[in-house]
Design an enzyme around this catalytic site. Sequence first.
Site, PDB file in Angstrom:
ATOM      1  N   LYS A  77      -3.297  34.289  82.743  1.00  0.00           N
ATOM      2  CA  LYS A  77      -3.007  35.434  83.094  1.00  0.00           C
ATOM      3  C   LYS A  77      -1.500  35.953  82.111  1.00  0.00           C
ATOM      4  O   LYS A  77      -1.069  36.770  81.494  1.00  0.00           O
ATOM      5  CB  LYS A  77      -2.327  35.820  84.250  1.00  0.00           C
ATOM      6  N   LYS A 123     -16.391  21.028  47.535  1.00  0.00           N
ATOM      7  CA  LYS A 123     -16.167  22.485  47.433  1.00  0.00           C
ATOM      8  C   LYS A 123     -17.643  23.284  47.323  1.00  0.00           C
ATOM      9  O   LYS A 123     -18.708  22.881  47.145  1.00  0.00           O
ATOM     10  CB  LYS A 123     -15.619  22.644  45.912  1.00  0.00           C
ATOM     11  N   LYS A 160     -15.370  14.865  52.753  1.00  0.00           N
ATOM     12  CA  LYS A 160     -15.682  15.748  54.028  1.00  0.00           C
ATOM     13  C   LYS A 160     -16.319  17.221  53.654  1.00  0.00           C
ATOM     14  O   LYS A 160     -16.179  17.590  52.702  1.00  0.00           O
ATOM     15  CB  LYS A 160     -14.577  16.058  54.807  1.00  0.00           C
ATOM     16  N   ASP A 161     -17.286  17.682  54.516  1.00  0.00           N
ATOM     17  CA  ASP A 161     -17.817  18.814  54.405  1.00  0.00           C
ATOM     18  C   ASP A 161     -16.772  20.067  54.200  1.00  0.00           C
ATOM     19  O   ASP A 161     -15.596  19.830  55.025  1.00  0.00           O
ATOM     20  CB  ASP A 161     -18.516  19.250  55.659  1.00  0.00           C
ATOM     21  N   ASP A 162     -16.934  21.008  53.608  1.00  0.00           N
ATOM     22  CA  ASP A 162     -16.298  22.366  53.800  1.00  0.00           C
ATOM     23  C   ASP A 162     -16.393  22.836  55.349  1.00  0.00           C
ATOM     24  O   ASP A 162     -17.523  22.776  55.792  1.00  0.00           O
ATOM     25  CB  ASP A 162     -16.798  23.436  52.882  1.00  0.00           C
ATOM     26  N   GLU A 163     -15.423  23.291  56.136  1.00  0.00           N
ATOM     27  CA  GLU A 163     -15.575  23.652  57.309  1.00  0.00           C
ATOM     28  C   GLU A 163     -16.390  24.730  57.425  1.00  0.00           C
ATOM     29  O   GLU A 163     -16.835  25.382  58.571  1.00  0.00           O
ATOM     30  CB  GLU A 163     -14.100  23.559  58.119  1.00  0.00           C
ATOM     31  N   HIS A 201     -10.819  19.854  62.478  1.00  0.00           N
ATOM     32  CA  HIS A 201     -10.293  20.976  61.545  1.00  0.00           C
ATOM     33  C   HIS A 201      -9.417  22.036  62.194  1.00  0.00           C
ATOM     34  O   HIS A 201      -9.878  22.388  63.282  1.00  0.00           O
ATOM     35  CB  HIS A 201     -11.460  21.598  60.959  1.00  0.00           C
ATOM     36  N   GLY A 254      -2.516  21.893  48.776  1.00  0.00           N
ATOM     37  CA  GLY A 254      -1.439  21.632  47.743  1.00  0.00           C
ATOM     38  C   GLY A 254      -1.055  20.003  47.539  1.00  0.00           C
ATOM     39  O   GLY A 254      -0.167  19.751  47.071  1.00  0.00           O
ATOM     40  N   GLY A 314      -8.717  18.941  47.950  1.00  0.00           N
ATOM     41  CA  GLY A 314      -9.966  19.702  47.318  1.00  0.00           C
ATOM     42  C   GLY A 314      -9.809  19.948  45.883  1.00  0.00           C
ATOM     43  O   GLY A 314     -10.069  19.240  45.070  1.00  0.00           O
TER      44      GLY A 314
END
Lengths: 415, 415
Positions: free
Chosen positions: B104, B153, B179-182, B270, B342, B364
């Site tokens: 609440k 990518k 890793k997979d793209d989320e 993620h 980055g 990436g």
Amino acid sequence: MNDVIGTDMYRDSRYIVATYRLRDRENRLAARAEGIAIGLTIGTWTDLPSLRKEQVAAHCGQVQGIRVIDATEAGDVIAEIDIAYPVANLDATFASLLTTVFGKLSMDGEIRLERLSLPEAWERVYPGPKFGVNGVRERYGVFGRPFVMSIFKACAGLTLEELVDQFGEQASGGVDLVKDDEIFFSEAHATAAERVVAYREKARQIAVQTGRETAYAVNLTGPVHLLREKAKRLADLGAGALLFNVVAYGFDVLADLARDPDISVPILAHPAVSGALYGSPNYGIAADIVLGQLMRLAGADMGIFPSMYGSVTLGGEATDRLLAHLRKDSVHRKVLPAPSAGIYPGLVPQLYRDFGIDLILNAGGGIHGHPGGARMGGQAFFDAIAAVQEGVPLQDAAVDKPALAAAIAKWGVRA
Amino acid sequence: MNDVIGTDMYRDSRYIVATYRLRDRENRLAARAEGIAIGLTIGTWTDLPSLRKEQVAAHCGQVQGIRVIDATEAGDVIAEIDIAYPVANLDATFASLLTTVFGKLSMDGEIRLERLSLPEAWERVYPGPKFGVNGVRERYGVFGRPFVMSIFKACAGLTLEELVDQFGEQASGGVDLVKDDEIFFSEAHATAAERVVAYREKARQIAVQTGRETAYAVNLTGPVHLLREKAKRLADLGAGALLFNVVAYGFDVLADLARDPDISVPILAHPAVSGALYGSPNYGIAADIVLGQLMRLAGADMGIFPSMYGSVTLGGEATDRLLAHLRKDSVHRKVLPAPSAGIYPGLVPQLYRDFGIDLILNAGGGIHGHPGGARMGGQAFFDAIAAVQEGVPLQDAAVDKPALAAAIAKWGVRA
């Protein structure tokens, strides 16, 4: 620029359109929007060879609109941006919907998800309410008037006997539902199953006098992988509804419950924790999406939200949008709204005007705080309902209705 | 005032202490804090008969501190308030924790949950990471250096063959994980199971040359009640890790996966959608709670969060607190941090200084954008790691390392 699709995505069944409110330099808006549309779908576009463009076009996002709505002192502007995302990029989960339209983007500075426009075909992938307004009316045998729901007060530490007494006091007033406090998780004195059984027994005893068997909305809690079994068990034992902290658990957890045909009771969605998403005007997700649109898609039969009468409200515009989500014609059944906080018997005429009869009058203090106790508190609501139905001003009706008279003496009337 | 408990709740194993930042009138702070402590636990206190006070005291909240930290132009103050909640009011779910401390209350105007202090005994009710830093190192056979993880990518619309090619290009650079793209939910061309099998085959072929078998972190998606079975199946088929959109699904869903002893692979959390909770400085829940404290308690082995090197960061203080949650001594295993956005090879010396070696270098663009492609992109990270381990400046090491040299030419070095 993405040159594949130029039509109006709001009317295209292949696209979900998300509208964001964000702050940026005006001369950056076009690139920002393009970056969202491409970056959150297929990653790059301009550099792709034409064959690859053909291949991935169906998965590519599209900028649908950019509107500057305000300027800031710092030289930035506040803008709204509409981005169309192909439903081909999603699966049937809310996790995929939220991650697609507001996953990474939620972390990208001052930005708020303001609207979601889903094609009807895509709304069908979500379960929607199992009962809806009509089903809930059938279930509780309540027709032609709003529901009255009473909220357990302060349960932690009470014995089962004391809890049953509190239930009985509320049920004696004839209320349709008594709901658990959403913060009631402790099973030190009584498990959820024990409460369901004991309250039902009490409800049946009281129904002999009142003619109405009050339903109990039990707080459904526990590990996720056990929730469906627990829900079935509580329903089988006689729970009238399942109170569920949807935002704290996740919308897919609600959808799981709503999709299970063996869970045979309505779900009452509580808004706990939702303010963490919608509170800020500049960040997060708009309240009507969280408490209206997603709740209905995920399968809430009844939805609690902060009323416009309490000290903290969503504001008129957000409340209107929320209500529209719960009630508009759609592929899914309609949700019963339960505007909460600041509800007392003298407010019933106003509630009729604002909401009509497909409504839950949900009161805690407005029932327990009645000078005559919770039984009289519930009765006062029914007195008020009868007066409004008969077109009689509450003050006039109160002349021979002591419960209503005492409520008016304490809280007044909003005529 | 609540007169039962006066000791320091921060050191009391029966209490969770929540700290809120809120805006209010200074002369209302004491009543507001009392209202939270009592209102969100036992409801009322002052009016209770003494026997009832004894009975419910163990469930009663307690104001632990009120500090004015700033004044506003409108005459309000910004204050921090500490409230101690009895763990006796909770069950072992995150839903109960979040609903208790910010249910609440999240809807009560301008208020933000800034800190949670949990007693060690209560941390034990949550699963924590199954692998943790050491377990993940054992699993992947990576010791004495940071991990290198590459991000798929733009996958939507690609055929399985094209996806396998992209995996192979990344794996050829020797990265520990891909890793997979989320946002990759579409199974139009390949199911998660098909990807796991095909990538593993490719990883094994490449391992013959590189000596390292790259693991694949597959995006775990689908209806909640099927997730555990799906996770087991993907693990059995050879998935290296499970990428999971924790905030979009809910912390209890992660906890369910972490508690299941048959799910035999690490979980990579993620942060998608988390900005909707932490973005505003005045509302919601602090980033270090969401992405640090709760992730570890709920069982993330590896945790992605916005790095301080990208365009949008959490800020230094929040990052420090987040890292402390992932790494401090506790009853649970430690989480591997994956600061993201980055990250490029020339940043590796800085990353060592900021994080040490228990770290995932997650890139990436910093891998795919390498002038020589993803294979050279991965290699450049390992060149940079080798240089730092040997104490050689990157520019010097680059003389006979063409991958690193090209990366430095493109992105530079932060020395």
